[in-house]
Each structure stands twice: as C-alpha cells, then as structure tokens.
Design an enzyme around this catalytic site. Structure first.
Site, PDB file in Angstrom:
ATOM      1  N   GLN A   1      28.762  19.130 -21.723  1.00 18.94           N
ATOM      2  CA  GLN A   1      28.180  17.854 -22.065  1.00 18.94           C
ATOM      3  C   GLN A   1      26.996  17.934 -23.211  1.00 18.94           C
ATOM      4  O   GLN A   1      26.489  19.221 -22.970  1.00 18.94           O
ATOM      5  CB  GLN A   1      27.805  16.857 -20.984  1.00 18.94           C
ATOM      6  CG  GLN A   1      28.739  16.375 -20.020  1.00 18.94           C
ATOM      7  CD  GLN A   1      28.391  15.628 -18.877  1.00 18.94           C
ATOM      8  OE1 GLN A   1      27.307  16.066 -18.187  1.00 18.94           O
ATOM      9  NE2 GLN A   1      28.823  14.654 -18.469  1.00 18.94           N
TER      10      GLN A   1
ATOM     11  N   ARG B   1      18.683  16.057 -18.653  1.00 13.70           N
ATOM     12  CA  ARG B   1      19.502  16.739 -17.864  1.00 13.70           C
ATOM     13  C   ARG B   1      21.055  16.021 -17.944  1.00 13.70           C
ATOM     14  O   ARG B   1      21.228  14.888 -18.275  1.00 13.70           O
ATOM     15  CB  ARG B   1      19.201  16.587 -16.161  1.00 13.70           C
ATOM     16  CG  ARG B   1      20.372  17.249 -15.355  1.00 13.70           C
ATOM     17  CD  ARG B   1      20.086  16.612 -14.032  1.00 13.70           C
ATOM     18  NE  ARG B   1      20.689  15.131 -13.777  1.00 13.70           N
ATOM     19  CZ  ARG B   1      21.907  14.757 -13.619  1.00 13.70           C
ATOM     20  NH1 ARG B   1      22.759  15.577 -13.899  1.00 13.70           N
ATOM     21  NH2 ARG B   1      22.101  13.619 -13.495  1.00 13.70           N
ATOM     22  N   VAL B   2      21.914  17.211 -17.958  1.00 14.45           N
ATOM     23  CA  VAL B   2      23.367  16.482 -18.129  1.00 14.45           C
ATOM     24  C   VAL B   2      24.166  17.392 -17.063  1.00 14.45           C
ATOM     25  O   VAL B   2      23.646  18.507 -16.591  1.00 14.45           O
ATOM     26  CB  VAL B   2      23.897  16.995 -19.539  1.00 14.45           C
ATOM     27  CG1 VAL B   2      23.565  15.810 -20.661  1.00 14.45           C
ATOM     28  CG2 VAL B   2      23.787  18.134 -20.036  1.00 14.45           C
ATOM     29  N   SER B   3      25.327  16.915 -16.685  1.00 19.29           N
ATOM     30  CA  SER B   3      25.699  17.500 -15.419  1.00 19.29           C
ATOM     31  C   SER B   3      26.878  18.500 -15.568  1.00 19.29           C
ATOM     32  O   SER B   3      26.831  19.671 -14.658  1.00 19.29           O
ATOM     33  CB  SER B   3      26.924  16.368 -14.649  1.00 19.29           C
ATOM     34  OG  SER B   3      26.016  15.143 -14.476  1.00 19.29           O
ATOM     35  N   THR B   4      27.145  18.819 -16.888  1.00 13.02           N
ATOM     36  CA  THR B   4      27.761  20.384 -17.128  1.00 13.02           C
ATOM     37  C   THR B   4      27.581  20.937 -18.475  1.00 13.02           C
ATOM     38  O   THR B   4      26.926  20.220 -19.177  1.00 13.02           O
ATOM     39  CB  THR B   4      29.464  19.943 -17.190  1.00 13.02           C
ATOM     40  OG1 THR B   4      29.767  19.226 -18.196  1.00 13.02           O
ATOM     41  CG2 THR B   4      29.830  19.527 -15.897  1.00 13.02           C
TER      42      THR B   4
END
Length: 185
Positions: free
Chosen positions: A13, A7-10
């Site tokens: 990324q 997982r990355v936030s955006t």
C-alpha cells in the site's frame, strides 16, 4: 513541532495521500509504518512516541491510521497527554485540547474498533464459505524431498535430531510433528 504519523497495513500500500496531507498541514517530522494497526507494536510509532516532547502536536490523517481499537487509542493519547503533547486527527476534526475533542476521540475510537471487528468477521465468514465449497484448503504443506532418508539416518543413530533438522531446514516443532505424522500413517 508538528509531528505526522502515517500508517498503511502492508508494504504494497502507498502512503502518498497521507504524505500530501502532512505536507499541506506543515508537518515538521513524519513517521511512517507499513504494518497492521491491530496493536501498538510498531517501530515508527514507538520512535515517534520517544521523539515527541512537551508542546509538540501529533497529527494523523484519521484515527484508524493511529489505532484500531479504543483501548490502544486511549492509551496512546494518554501517553501523549502525559508528555504535554496535543493529538489531532484531521478527518474526524479531533483536537484533544478540548473536552469535546476528548469525547469524540473515544467515540471515533470505538467506531474504528468496530470496523476492524467487522473486517475480521467478514474474513472468517468468507473463509468458512470457501471451505464449505471446497475452494479453500489453507496453505499447502511444504514437501521435504529427503525427509524419509534423513529421518532414517537419525533413527539409525548416524546423525543427531538437531543435525537432521538442519539438513531439512525445519524447526524443531515441525520436525517432530512430521516424524509423528509418519508414524501414524
């Protein structure tokens, strides 16, 4: 099977660092979310939880990629445990098959939650400081060029409120809020 969750936030990324780690660990299947970890409402997380079965191992690069608060982390791990699935966090060297691993999971989960709270606090403080210096005014209100003309047609009974909203391309709540603001000006 060894299942990787990334997982990355955006969308901006990149996930390469986590993907390389998963490849090195011999992961069979990878699920990737590009969305905030503030809650568990993530499409690939849900898909991964549906996919895993007894005997599988879910691997994450670090706890903060899996959950950002202790409650969510413990609930997710409990859901995995109920299915007979092991959870491993590589950075924190946590393996839920051991009592120490379960304890450390709780500790690191609390630290991840604290980190998120600090981030939010710094963000609020930064916005407040910028506002006090007149540098932050929030998002600029959208201008509707034909607003007065369309509202006049609506008030004159030539069109319905729904038609006016459609013509202006605005939601019901925005339409009535803007109409009310015009009345008090």
């Amino acid at each position: 099977m060894r299942i990787g969750y990334i997982r990355v936030s955006t969308d901006e990324q990149n996930t390469i660092r986590q993907e390389i780690l998963m490849k090195e660990l011999g992961v069979d299947e990878i699920y990737i979310d590009k969305i905030s970890g503030k809650n568990t409402n993530r499409p690939q997380l849900k898909a991964m939880l549906d996919y895993v079965r007894h005997g599988d191992t879910v691997i994450v690069s670090e706890i903060s990629r899996f959950a950002r608060n202790t409650k969510d982390l413990l609930e997710l791990v409990e859901a995995l445990t109920d299915k007979g699935v092991e959870f491993v966090s590589k950075k924190e060297a946590i393996d839920t098959n051991t009592p120490t691993g379960k304890f450390m999971l709780t500790v690191f989960g609390a630290v991840a939650e604290l980190e998120r709270e600090y981030i939010l606090q710094r963000q609020r403080e930064g916005i407040a400081a910028a506002k006090s210096m007149g540098k932050y005014k929030g998002r600029k209100a959208r201008e509707y060029a034909d607003f007065d003309k369309v509202v006049s047609k609506w008030r004159g009974g030539k069109i319905t409120a729904t038609q006016a909203m459609h013509e202006l391309g605005m939601s019901r709540s925005t339409f009535y809020r803007k109409v009310k603001q015009k009345i008090y000006r």
